[in-house]
Write an enzyme that holds these catalytic residues in place. Structure first.
Site, short mmCIF file in Angstrom:
data_model
loop_
_atom_site.label_atom_id
_atom_site.label_comp_id
_atom_site.label_asym_id
_atom_site.label_seq_id
_atom_site.Cartn_x
_atom_site.Cartn_y
_atom_site.Cartn_z
N ASN A 221 -10.34 5.72 2.17
CA ASN A 221 -9.34 5.42 1.15
C ASN A 221 -9.19 6.59 0.19
OD1 ASN A 221 -7.48 3.46 0.27
ND2 ASN A 221 -9.04 1.86 0.34
N GLU B 278 0.83 -1.21 0.00
CA GLU B 278 0.00 0.00 0.00
C GLU B 278 0.86 1.26 0.00
OE1 GLU B 278 -3.07 0.89 -0.18
OE2 GLU B 278 -4.36 -0.78 0.37
N ASP C 163 -9.98 2.97 -4.62
CA ASP C 163 -8.96 2.65 -3.63
C ASP C 163 -7.97 3.80 -3.57
OD1 ASP C 163 -6.75 1.41 -2.15
OD2 ASP C 163 -7.81 -0.45 -2.46
#
Length: 202
Positions: A148, A16, A198
């Protein structure tokens, strides 16, 4: 259409928050569940990592070195040497393994915005927090499931933010001086068949 190229087979558990360091010319990213903060030098192909004491969801570089990060239990300042020295500056929910900080980033004025997620993805109990340079931390948005996709316009007057379980990307007006947000509206509604929002970048 240009084909994607794998430049590093990192075998991350959950990779991430990719961030490019303009001075070091290296790519940093977090592996949430290892948990670790990692770097990759595309010129030399060398890599490195710092193991974290708990899950790390997001981070931003600090002017004086190291990073500020959204962790499982809260927000922390991390000094990066041979090992990582983690100092918590905001406690979120340290005794609940189902919650943690997820995506986040700094706005152009240096405020760190980070949102939380509940791992079960079934309750609107997540929030978006703003951590100011003076150490104050303010809950800015609530009733989220999986915060997000934070991004800011170059002038810092617009913020983009998504909830990966509500299938919207919102846009907010931001006061660059105070960091206050207003006038939330839908920037993009996504059909679940096309995927979920995302990460984000401007």
């Amino acid at each position: 259409m240009k084909e994607f190229e794998c430049v590093l087979d990192a075998k991350a558990l959950i990779g991430e928050c990719p961030r490019w360091h303009p001075t070091e010319q290296r790519l940093y990213w977090a592996d949430i569940n290892e948990p670790s903060l990692n770097w990759f030098d595309p010129l030399s192909r060398s890599t490195g990592k710092w193991m974290m004491p708990e899950r790390i969801g997001c981070f931003s570089f600090r002017r004086d070195g190291g990073v500020i990060a959204g962790m499982q239990s809260g927000i922390a300042m991390i000094e990066l040497g041979e090992t990582a020295k983690v100092t918590n500056v905001f406690e979120f929910d340290p005794n609940n393994p189902q919650t943690r900080f997820n995506d986040g980033r700094c706005d152009p004025q240096g405020r760190f915005w980070a949102g939380t997620v509940i791992e079960s993805m079934d309750k609107r109990v997540g929030s978006l927090f703003r951590y100011d340079p003076d150490g104050r931390c303010t809950r800015m948005v609530d009733k989220l499931i999986c915060s997000n996709g934070l991004a800011f316009s170059p002038d810092g007057r617009r913020m983009y933010h998504s909830d990966s379980r509500q299938d919207y990307v919102w846009i907010w007006d931001v006061d660059p001086t105070t960091g206050d947000i207003a006038n939330q509206r839908v920037f993009l509604a996504i059909d679940i068949q096309e995927g979920r929002p995302d990460g984000a970048a401007v």
